[in-house]
Write an enzyme that holds these catalytic residues in place. Structure first.
Site, PDB file in Angstrom:
ATOM      1  N   SER A  16       7.724  -5.011   7.026  1.00 53.36           N
ATOM      2  CA  SER A  16       7.359  -6.032   8.036  1.00 53.36           C
ATOM      3  C   SER A  16       8.221  -7.279   7.963  1.00 53.36           C
ATOM      4  O   SER A  16       7.717  -8.395   7.860  1.00 53.36           O
ATOM      5  CB  SER A  16       5.890  -6.399   7.858  1.00 53.36           C
ATOM      6  OG  SER A  16       5.141  -5.231   7.715  1.00 53.36           O
ATOM      7  N   ARG A  49       0.830  -1.213   0.000  1.00 52.49           N
ATOM      8  CA  ARG A  49       0.000   0.000   0.000  1.00 52.49           C
ATOM      9  C   ARG A  49       0.859   1.256   0.000  1.00 52.49           C
ATOM     10  O   ARG A  49       1.904   1.307   0.646  1.00 52.49           O
ATOM     11  CB  ARG A  49      -0.881   0.058   1.269  1.00 52.49           C
ATOM     12  CG  ARG A  49      -1.967  -0.983   1.286  1.00 52.49           C
ATOM     13  CD  ARG A  49      -2.997  -0.678   2.353  1.00 52.49           C
ATOM     14  NE  ARG A  49      -2.402  -0.438   3.639  1.00 52.49           N
ATOM     15  CZ  ARG A  49      -2.964   0.276   4.616  1.00 52.49           C
ATOM     16  NH1 ARG A  49      -4.151   0.820   4.428  1.00 52.49           N
ATOM     17  NH2 ARG A  49      -2.370   0.437   5.781  1.00 52.49           N
ATOM     18  N   ASP A  84       5.640  -3.447  10.888  1.00 47.46           N
ATOM     19  CA  ASP A  84       4.180  -3.294  10.901  1.00 47.46           C
ATOM     20  C   ASP A  84       3.601  -3.374  12.312  1.00 47.46           C
ATOM     21  O   ASP A  84       2.610  -2.728  12.640  1.00 47.46           O
ATOM     22  CB  ASP A  84       3.497  -4.344  10.000  1.00 47.46           C
ATOM     23  CG  ASP A  84       3.900  -5.772  10.334  1.00 47.46           C
ATOM     24  OD1 ASP A  84       4.847  -5.965  11.107  1.00 47.46           O
ATOM     25  OD2 ASP A  84       3.268  -6.703   9.806  1.00 47.46           O
TER      26      ASP A  84
END
Length: 784
Positions: A470, A406, A524
């Site tokens: 992440s 994203r 994350d």
């Protein structure tokens, strides 16, 4: 039973027992049968309303000289159907017409509302003797039927049975003879005491009188025995009465059977039905014409059914033994399945042990001398402050943590209009890029950023950027992240051991379209904690349970020995997915965990993550299903090619299958998608496997969080701690029971902590932007 076993010298063996119990019972299980009401003249007290299996077991225990494993209680009708079904697989109806009468048949599960499940068929014991108890047969009942009923042990009950079964047939004939004698139509109006006595005209007499050759002679002998002096006409009339009573009985029986056949035909949706009926009972077997009349009437009533009648030669006992044999096999299979799944069921003590081991590994990761060899890395993130509400400005955020990537624009407002406004776009990362070169991966990321800036009409604008990355990284600064190892299926070459911020900057320079100020690289989990921390000041723990799993929390600086400084707190990225990589969880891992690990992209690594995260749970379930099928415990022992495919059983299937509102029909649809022909029982077993695997994952996750919150409490020397855990991840969000089981586990293992769980609604991207905003606020204050 004891005498019989004594004779056969088998008293020392514990054998499975099938119990044919031919009375109306309410069954909830195969080995539990509650007597609704006695029939056929039985009246023993203390039995109605009780489980006859318990009563039998109690009586066996009371004797104490042998033991039996009561496996199945069946009605004699069901036993008869099973006996005949052993030789004729079309047999799907059982009929008893003897002292009493009843029928059973195979009904579609989808029509049986009292039992969960809509797959396959189940035998229904009709208890049709009670047909008409609601008055529906009043128009065909005679005064003689009413008289028999009034004089019976159960007036108003079993009215159909009283019109057709052997117990009442002779009595009906007797009442008609008495009435005719009284009206001077028989025996010259003479009545004897014997004829007036209930039960003196037996049903066997009806069969004897209806014999073709000697019928009239038999009538003479029987009537003479009753003290009468019958004429030839009396004998012929008696023969005719017997004929009328037994013919009505066979016709009524045929009409009810025709209704059952019609139902089966409609259930199957066939033009023509082929079906067999297993029959037992003294009236059917001994009466000279009953069977023939019954067959003829059934065929006349359902001409579109080819019906075969099979006499049960071995009685219903053999059928009970057949049901018992099947049940015994199923029980043995159930035990095998239970034993295999037992390894996934963790006790309170085992979960406490997991919590304790996690705490030990956390300490190892925090200490300078053991940090290098620690499996739970406890990486410093250089995030030392949470938002205070004065942050403002526009920030870009990237969120890379799985197959979806994203790009976000985050507008942070302060003051009266405090809040966060977000715009984002989702891009996919194909497996080719995930496993290609690092240059291709970062060029793709920069291409996505360029597309997003154009989409937002912000081409050429330079903004501070927060990068949620992440994967396990070692950080020496907030804006530097050295990738330790890829996880979650990523394997892009030339990245491990490199600073991902530099790789991103190099890709931006290669494109020569725009420039960005990369302020922070965050995990994350940290991003999730910051997102929730913006709304809840008590949020000091971040947790991700999605494709992968990880946690972070605010640790006291003096405990983070790998970083200089004693004051304040710093967020530690635990990288707990690697918990157990040093074999400390071996006693909790199963053979299925080991198989999944061995066949994964990173064998021996991220073992805790492989027991709890979304990427692996479906794979664990798939391996269990294959094992069960190979053992013949599932899908009739047939494995589909699709089920052999790694990764085919997606974790989202677990969430769908375990959804409470989901009918077993939908479980079957998922299994059909995997090329599996499943029965209702198969669907139930698959659901159980999914439950056990997901429950263990949630409990292990809870044990990990319990270790974290207790560490925070002890750091601060508090008797009790109030803390919030910010959570994100598809497994936590979408699975119907995961969050509840996890929260319950935390509560049980950390009773001194009041732990709230806050769902991160905006993903970890917003957190990266907030960390960037906090960093910019602190940097600006420093410059001032």
């Amino acid at each position: 039973l004891a005498n019989f076993m004594e004779e056969l010298h088998i008293k020392d063996k514990k054998l499975p027992l099938g119990f044919t119990f031919s009375f109306p019972c309410h069954q909830t299980k195969l080995d539990e049968s509650i007597l609704v009401s006695w029939t056929k003249g039985f009246k023993a007290t203390g039995v109605e309303g009780n489980d006859i299996v318990s009563l039998l077991r109690k009586a066996i225990k009371k004797r104490g000289d042998f033991d039996i494993d009561v496996v199945a209680v069946v009605n004699d009708t069901v036993g008869t159907m099973m006996t005949c079904g052993y030789d004729d697989h079309n047999c799907e109806i059982g009929l008893i017409i003897g002292t009493g009468t009843n029928s059973c048949y195979m009904e579609e599960m989808r029509h049986i509302d009292l039992v969960e499940g809509d797959e396959g068929r189940m035998c229904i014991n009709m208890e049709w003797g009670a047909f008409g108890d609601d008055g529906s047969l009043n128009d065909i009942r005679t005064e003689f039927d009413c008289e028999i009923d009034m004089g019976s042990l159960n007036p108003g009950k079993q009215l159909f049975e009283k019109m057709i079964s052997g117990m009442y047939m002779g009595e009906l004939v007797r009442l008609i003879l008495v009435k005719m004698a009284k009206e001077d139509l028989l025996f010259s109006g003479r009545i004897t005491a014997e004829l007036l006595t209930t039960g003196h005209f037996e049903t066997g007499f009806v069969s004897a009188i209806e014999q073709d050759k000697e019928g009239t002679q038999k009538a003479y002998e029987i009537l003479t025995k009753l003290g009468l002096e019958p004429s030839h006409e009396d004998c012929v009339a008696t023969h005719r009465i017997c004929q009328i009573v037994s013919t009505r009985s066979s016709n009524l029986c045929a009409a009810a059977l025709a209704a059952v056949l019609q139902r089966i035909k409609e259930n199957k949706g066939v033009e023509r039905l082929r079906s067999s009926i297993g029959v037992d009972g003294s009236v059917y077997k001994k009466h000279p014409h009953f069977a023939k009349r019954l067959h003829k009437t059934v065929r006349r009533l359902v001409p579109d059914c080819d019906v075969r009648f099979i006499r049960s030669e071995d009685g219903s006992g053999k059928g009970a033994a057949m049901v018992t044999a099947v049940a015994h096999r199923l029980a043995a299979q159930q035990k095998t399945r239970r034993d295999i799944l037992q390894a996934f069921k963790l006790s309170y003590e085992q979960l406490l042990m997991v919590k304790k081991k996690m705490r030990i590994e956390m300490e190892q990761g925090l200490r300078k001398e053991s940090h290098a060899s620690a499996t739970v890395k406890m990486l410093p993130t250089y995030v030392c402050a949470t938002p205070d509400g004065t942050e403002k400005g526009d920030f870009l955020a990237l969120d890379l943590g799985g197959t979806n990537f994203r790009v976000l624009l985050v507008r942070v407002r302060n003051g009266m209009r405090r809040g966060v406004e977000m715009h984002h776009k989702i891009y996919t990362i194909s497996p080719d890029i995930m496993q290609g070169t690092g240059e291709e991966l970062f060029d793709h990321i920069v291409h996505c950023i360029a597309d997003f800036l154009e989409y937002m009409g912000m081409k050429g604008i330079s903004l501070p950027l927060g990068f949620t990355f992440s994967f396990p990284c070692r950080q020496h600064n907030l804006d530097e992240g050295i990738l330790l190892k890829w996880t979650k299926g990523f394997q892009a070459s030339g990245c491990e051991g490199e600073d991902v911020v530099n790789l991103l900057k190099e890709a931006i320079h290669r494109r020569e379209e725009f420039d960005l100020d990369v302020v922070a690289v965050v995990n994350d989990t940290v991003g999730t904690m910051m997102t929730c921390g913006y709304d809840d000041p008590y949020c000091e723990v971040g947790l991700i349970v999605g494709t992968g799993s990880n946690a972070c929390y605010m640790e006291e600086m003096h405990n983070v020995e790998v970083v200089e400084g004693e004051e304040g707190k710093m967020c530690v990225n635990m990288e707990w997915g690697a918990f157990g990589d040093n074999d400390c969880l071996e006693e909790f891992r199963t053979d299925f965990d080991r198989t999944v690990d061995e066949l994964s992209l990173n064998p021996g690594k991220q073992r805790f993550e492989k027991m709890i995260s979304g990427l692996y749970l479906g794979e664990i379930v798939r391996n269990i299903l294959i094992d069960f099928t190979k053992r013949g415990l599932l899908f009739r022992g047939r494995i589909s090619e699709r089920l052999k495919t790694r990764g085919i059983f997606e974790t989202k299937f677990l969430s769908q299958i375990e959804s409470d509102c989901l009918a077993l029909l939908q479980v079957r649809a998922i299994l059909q998608h995997l090329g599996l022909e499943s029965t209702c029982d198969d669907s139930i077993i698959v659901k159980e496997v999914c439950t056990v695997v997901a429950r263990r994952a949630a409990q292990l996750c809870g044990a990990g969080i319990a270790a974290v919150v207790d560490k925070i409490r002890e750091n601060r020397s508090l008797d009790s701690l109030r803390v919030t855990v910010g959570v994100d991840g598809t497994l936590y969000k979408l699975h119907p029971h995961f969050s509840a089981v996890m929260q319950k586990t935390v509560k049980e293992l950390s009773p001194k902590c009041d732990v709230a769980f806050l769902l991160s609604e905006d993903g970890s991207g917003k957190g990266a932007a907030l960390i960037t905003a906090v960093a910019c606020r602190i940097r600006d204050a420093g410059q001032r």
